[in-house]
Design a protein around this motif. Sequence first.
Motif, PDB file in Angstrom:
ATOM      1  N   GLN A 111       0.822  -1.206   0.000  1.00 14.41           N
ATOM      2  CA  GLN A 111       0.000   0.000   0.000  1.00 14.41           C
ATOM      3  C   GLN A 111       0.854   1.254   0.000  1.00 14.41           C
ATOM      4  O   GLN A 111       0.533   2.244  -0.680  1.00 14.41           O
ATOM      5  N   SER A 112       1.947   1.247   0.738  1.00 11.03           N
ATOM      6  CA  SER A 112       2.850   2.395   0.756  1.00 11.03           C
ATOM      7  C   SER A 112       3.442   2.646  -0.629  1.00 11.03           C
ATOM      8  O   SER A 112       3.576   3.797  -1.061  1.00 11.03           O
ATOM      9  N   ASP A 169       0.810   4.267  -2.679  1.00 16.89           N
ATOM     10  CA  ASP A 169       0.577   5.654  -2.287  1.00 16.89           C
ATOM     11  C   ASP A 169       1.704   6.592  -2.703  1.00 16.89           C
ATOM     12  O   ASP A 169       1.455   7.762  -3.040  1.00 16.89           O
ATOM     13  N   ASP A 170       2.951   6.092  -2.696  1.00 13.72           N
ATOM     14  CA  ASP A 170       4.072   7.001  -2.996  1.00 13.72           C
ATOM     15  C   ASP A 170       4.454   7.026  -4.480  1.00 13.72           C
ATOM     16  O   ASP A 170       5.379   7.726  -4.885  1.00 13.72           O
ATOM     17  N   ALA A 205      -5.849  -0.385  -3.905  1.00  7.73           N
ATOM     18  CA  ALA A 205      -5.565  -0.753  -2.521  1.00  7.73           C
ATOM     19  C   ALA A 205      -5.190  -2.230  -2.446  1.00  7.73           C
ATOM     20  O   ALA A 205      -5.684  -3.057  -3.229  1.00  7.73           O
TER      21      ALA A 205
END
Length: 305
Positions: A276-277, A280-281, A300
């Motif tokens: 997930q990180s 997101d990044d 997700a």
Amino acid sequence: MPVRSRSIPAVLGAAALAVIVAGCGAGGDGSGGGTSGGAAPSAPAPAVAKDDALAAMVPAPIASDGRLVFGTDASYPPNEFTDTDGTTIIGMDVDLGTAVAQKLGLTPEWQNSQFSGIIPGIEGSRYELGMSSFSITPERTQTVDMVSYLTAGTSLAVASGNPQGIAPDNLCGRAVGVQAGTVQVDDIAARSAACTAAAQPAIQVTELQQQTDVTLALTSNRIVAMLADSPVVAYAVTTTDGAVEAVGEPWDTAPYGIVLAKNQGQFAQAVRGAVQSLIDDGTYGRVLEKWNVSNGAVPASEVRS
């Protein structure tokens, strides 16, 4: 290749529902050695910084040696395959898995395996994660946990220009290739059964151990079509000098999952958090773009157990 849990096109009928039990991913000849699928795209894998909070969730027996050992069958480009040196394992899964390891503060170690041996190897503690185009299915999550990270379906590929007008619903009597041990084996068997039930000739199925061999059979005109995971067909289209094209849209789309053993405390959540990180990044998007599989992106990641 991973087993897929998915619906069957209505044209196949109810009898096909009982057939879909095998899976996609990589096949292998028993040695675990994959054939090269070509050189890696020129863009390097993005460097990723450790996330201390996620790293703290990794069980001590896994974190203690500083390594994260992955099992993979490197014969399934562009997801996992060997570079032109015949040894280095590369691919979309490798770039993503490496980034997950880096998020967790660990050094990835990729071990080439026969596909059928990866999940038993995880259950037997040989591997700490499995990443080899495994589709998430209820059968798998009975024995292992899986962390979702991509979606893929089955695609049909034919010779460029499709001179025979081949489509998923007119394969009866035609020579079609699939990789052994994949969901496409079950798909083509169900389609062939539907052909014979309708008094049409059975599909002439060529089943090979390596996906790269199936693609070669198509480009050398030994078969007229092949079924494979949608990222694999997309990659074949871009790496066969215009000899191959995809027909129609992928069907039976299902998620891929990173495989890990059950009952390991917060490890599954640590892996999910790492994926997930990366989503997101922006690292995740750059990896998928590099390997031309962006259409399989998920917003997700989830733990399926």
